[in-house]
Each structure stands twice: as C-alpha cells, then as structure tokens.
Design a protein around this motif. Structure first.
Motif, mmCIF file in Angstrom:
data_model
loop_
_atom_site.group_PDB
_atom_site.id
_atom_site.type_symbol
_atom_site.label_atom_id
_atom_site.label_comp_id
_atom_site.label_asym_id
_atom_site.label_seq_id
_atom_site.Cartn_x
_atom_site.Cartn_y
_atom_site.Cartn_z
ATOM 1 N N GLY A 261 0.610 -1.075 0.154
ATOM 2 C CA GLY A 261 0.205 0.117 -0.141
ATOM 3 C C GLY A 261 0.968 1.212 -0.093
ATOM 4 O O GLY A 261 0.274 2.181 0.116
ATOM 5 N N THR A 262 2.074 1.309 -0.185
ATOM 6 C CA THR A 262 2.922 2.212 -0.116
ATOM 7 C C THR A 262 2.521 3.362 -1.783
ATOM 8 O O THR A 262 2.625 4.525 -1.380
ATOM 9 N N LEU B 213 7.076 7.887 6.779
ATOM 10 C CA LEU B 213 5.885 7.198 6.852
ATOM 11 C C LEU B 213 6.040 5.603 6.478
ATOM 12 O O LEU B 213 6.597 5.438 5.270
ATOM 13 N N LEU B 214 5.917 4.832 7.487
ATOM 14 C CA LEU B 214 6.170 3.570 7.453
ATOM 15 C C LEU B 214 4.848 2.718 7.279
ATOM 16 O O LEU B 214 4.203 2.453 8.220
ATOM 17 N N VAL B 215 4.783 2.001 6.242
ATOM 18 C CA VAL B 215 3.719 1.263 6.068
ATOM 19 C C VAL B 215 3.665 -0.207 6.021
ATOM 20 O O VAL B 215 4.868 -0.615 5.619
ATOM 21 N N TYR B 216 2.789 -0.891 6.607
ATOM 22 C CA TYR B 216 2.654 -2.235 6.732
ATOM 23 C C TYR B 216 1.451 -2.939 6.391
ATOM 24 O O TYR B 216 0.473 -2.161 6.623
ATOM 25 N N ASN C 199 -1.015 0.798 9.652
ATOM 26 C CA ASN C 199 -1.510 -0.483 8.959
ATOM 27 C C ASN C 199 -1.935 0.081 7.826
ATOM 28 O O ASN C 199 -3.209 1.096 8.036
ATOM 29 N N VAL C 200 -1.948 -0.261 6.703
ATOM 30 C CA VAL C 200 -2.555 0.315 5.417
ATOM 31 C C VAL C 200 -4.095 0.003 5.442
ATOM 32 O O VAL C 200 -4.776 1.051 4.921
ATOM 33 N N ASN C 201 -4.714 -0.901 5.989
ATOM 34 C CA ASN C 201 -6.021 -1.132 6.021
ATOM 35 C C ASN C 201 -6.696 -0.047 6.980
ATOM 36 O O ASN C 201 -7.751 0.244 7.015
ATOM 37 N N PRO D 150 -11.060 0.047 -3.937
ATOM 38 C CA PRO D 150 -11.178 -1.089 -3.233
ATOM 39 C C PRO D 150 -10.580 -2.495 -4.054
ATOM 40 O O PRO D 150 -9.972 -3.013 -3.271
ATOM 41 N N ASN D 151 -10.796 -2.458 -5.276
ATOM 42 C CA ASN D 151 -10.435 -3.622 -6.012
ATOM 43 C C ASN D 151 -8.981 -3.570 -6.216
ATOM 44 O O ASN D 151 -8.393 -4.915 -6.685
ATOM 45 N N LEU D 152 -7.954 -2.544 -5.982
ATOM 46 C CA LEU D 152 -6.751 -2.607 -6.232
ATOM 47 C C LEU D 152 -5.955 -2.899 -4.959
ATOM 48 O O LEU D 152 -4.698 -3.107 -5.018
ATOM 49 N N LEU D 153 -6.604 -3.092 -3.927
ATOM 50 C CA LEU D 153 -5.913 -3.219 -2.464
ATOM 51 C C LEU D 153 -6.861 -4.045 -1.761
ATOM 52 O O LEU D 153 -7.469 -3.547 -0.496
ATOM 53 N N GLY D 154 -7.275 -5.306 -2.024
ATOM 54 C CA GLY D 154 -8.276 -6.201 -1.530
ATOM 55 C C GLY D 154 -7.730 -6.803 -0.395
ATOM 56 O O GLY D 154 -6.284 -6.743 -0.036
#
Length: 353
Positions: free
Chosen positions: A14-15, A130-133, A184-186, A222-226
């Motif tokens: 999700g970066t 910005l650290l994304v997991y 967290n990306v979600n 949404p369909n790009l990061l399910g």
C-alpha cells in the motif's frame, strides 16, 4: 529548506496508495515518476532517479548468484551487505541536493528504502518517515498475482521477504519513533484523516492543502488493494507454518501509531491443520470454474462470429452471380484493355529576339 517526507514499506503493502494520497496533499514526489502498468494502474509514484539508484545499489551489495531476489535487496540468507552502502554516499548526496532546491515540501517513495533507512537517516537526520505495513497473507497473495516466474518457482519467497522487510521497518521505528508514523494500510483506508492529523501533530509537517474526504475517494479503489476474508485457508496456513510472521505482525500492531483493527468474527469455524489441503483444493475450484465459464463464453462468441462470416461469404457469392456484378466485371476488363488517353502537351511559344 524543507525537510523530506520518505514513504516506504514492504512491496505490495500500500505504499503507492499512501504516496498518491500524500502527493494530492501537496508533497512533491518528483517530476519523473514510474508510470502505472497492469499491476498498478494508478501508478507507483516512484521517482525514477531514486528508484534506479536504490535498485542498483541493493543489487551490487548482494552476493553474485545468491538465491533470492536481489532487485529487492533480499536473499534467502539475508546476505545483502549494508556495510557497503557508505560507498554510495556521494551519489546519494547529489540526489538530495537536486531535490532540496525545490522550496516546497518534497520526498520520495520506494519500498527498497526500507532496507536503507539508516543510510538515509545519516544523510538526512531531520527527515520524516511514513512506514507502511500490511498483513503478510495479503502481501503474499498480491505478489503471487503478479505471476512473476521468480515467485511462482519459489512461493515461499513472499513470506520470507515480508518478514525481512518488516523486521527492519520495526527496528528503525523503535530507534526513531518521533520522526516516523508507523501504520497499517487497512486501518489508514478506514480512516485517512488520522494520518493527516498525525502528520501535523507528531511530525510537524505542514501540508500545502487541507485534507478533504473527496481527495481520498478519488484515489482509493477497493479492487486494487483487497484483503483476504478471515476464513481464507491461507490465513490458517500461515498461522500454522509461519508463526514468526504472526508474531512480528503483533509487534507491529503494538508499536504502530495506527494499528490494524481487529478482524471481524466469522461464523465459519477454524479449519484444523489436517483439513487445510482439502480446503485449499476447494478454494482452487472457484477460479477453475470461472476459467471454464470464460472458455465456454469465448467458444460461443467464436461460433457466433463464424456464423456471421459464413453469412457474409454467402452474400458475397450471391452478389457475384448477379447480372449487375457480371456487367461491372466486364466494364472493368474493357477499361484495362483500352489504352489510356495521352495527355495533350502544351505548345511553347518561341521568344522573339
């Protein structure tokens, strides 16, 4: 001189979404960005100069022929020699100088930066991060959907690379928590305003534009990061076979400024280990049935097209047997036999002396 805002995290975490959001808020991420493709239609938001520099640097610091994926700076034995990074300092300083001429807030995004955070921190001690997991099963699922040969032949690579990247991400955050936002990306997707607030309150970043909800709605698809459903067998498998990833995920959640939310309860009971192979087979039946349906639809469309082609051939044959067609053919043949008329040559008058 503005401080840079650096965005990084494990690949497929999700970066790119985060970078798109940050760019919409006025952060200059570069003028020559890596364009989107079928794997990331909206773009990667990666400055090609930083991308190529870090890619070549990590490849050079991995032992030649080492098993793994040196393009990401990851090998099975985790043998990327980060002690060699110092040799690339002049090039890095040149990149920084070229970007610091911009008076606006600037930065860059590249997952590979995760392995080079301390290197950049030495050069930019006041930078913000910005650290994304993202959950390991979702990352593994996303990587495998790339159908890249290296991962298809080594399906254990995504999980191991996830653990390597996020371990380094967490180590850096623990050493420099006041300069970082770990999230967290979600959880970010559910409430993007929290990230904007933390940028101002924790990092002191003054954005060029005020955040509006429609800015995120125009970026996120949404369909790009399910995310996989809680009862998906891959989750059960990873919890059974890769407990180190689950432990690290819990550590990330405990440290994060925006941790992941609790997964919703499912009415489906957990699958015991002996049932996982059958469950995986059951799950694989759905894509197979979809492919069979697509094949049947394609065969029907092909049959319909062939019928239309046959009908056109029949119409053409009917036209050719008509008296008008024969007359047109005869006129065409006569025109080919008759000589073409010779164009008249204009007479030139002689000039009088």
């Amino acid at each position: 001189m503005s401080l840079p805002l650096i965005i990084t995290g494990m690949h497929r975490s999700g970066t790119s979404l985060t970078a798109a959001f940050i760019q919409a808020l006025g952060v200059n991420l570069g003028d020559n960005l890596f364009r989107g493709d079928r794997f990331n239609a909206k773009g990667y938001f990666e400055d090609l100069d930083f991308l190529e520099f870090q890619r070549l640097m990590l490849q050079d610091c991995c032992p030649p022929g080492a098993a793994g994926w040196p393009d990401w700076g990851w090998t099975e034995d985790e043998t990327c020699d980060r002690a060699q990074f110092a040799a690339y300092t002049p090039k890095a300083q040149h990149l920084i100088a070229s970007r610091q001429q911009n008076p606006n807030l600037w930065g860059w995004k590249d997952p590979r930066t995760t392995l080079m955070l301390e290197f950049w921190h030495q050069l930019l001690p006041e930078a913000r991060y910005l650290l994304v997991y993202r959950e390991p099963w979702d990352v593994a699922d996303s990587i495998m959907r790339l159908h890249a040969p290296i991962f298809c032949q080594n399906p254990h690579y995504p999980v191991q690379a996830w653990h390597y990247y996020n371990r380094l991400l967490l180590e850096f955050y623990r050493q420099h928590p006041q300069q970082c936002i770990l999230f967290n990306v979600n959880a970010f997707i559910q409430e993007p305003k929290r990230l904007v607030e933390l940028l101002a309150t924790k990092l002191g970043v003054q954005l060029a534009s005020n955040w509006q909800p429609e800015q995120f709605a125009g970026i996120y698809e949404p369909n790009l990061l399910g995310s996989l459903p809680p009862n998906h067998p891959l989750l059960h498998l990873m919890k059974t076979t890769s407990p180190q990833c689950l432990t690290l995920l819990q550590e990330l959640d405990a440290a994060a400024d925006i941790p992941r939310t609790e997964m919703p309860e499912t009415s489906t009971p957990p699958v015991p280990p002996e049932g996982l192979p059958v469950m995986l087979h059951y799950q694989s039946l759905f894509p197979r049935e979809q492919l069979q349906a697509f094949a049947a639809q394609a065969a029907a469309e092909k049959q319909q097209l062939q019928a239309e082609i046959d009908s056109l051939h029949q119409e053409i044959a009917t036209i050719k047997t008509s008296k008008y067609w024969r007359l047109a053919q005869a006129v065409s043949q006569i025109k080919q036999i008759l000589p073409s008329p010779t164009p008249a040559v204009p007479q030139l008058k002689e000039n009088s002396q």
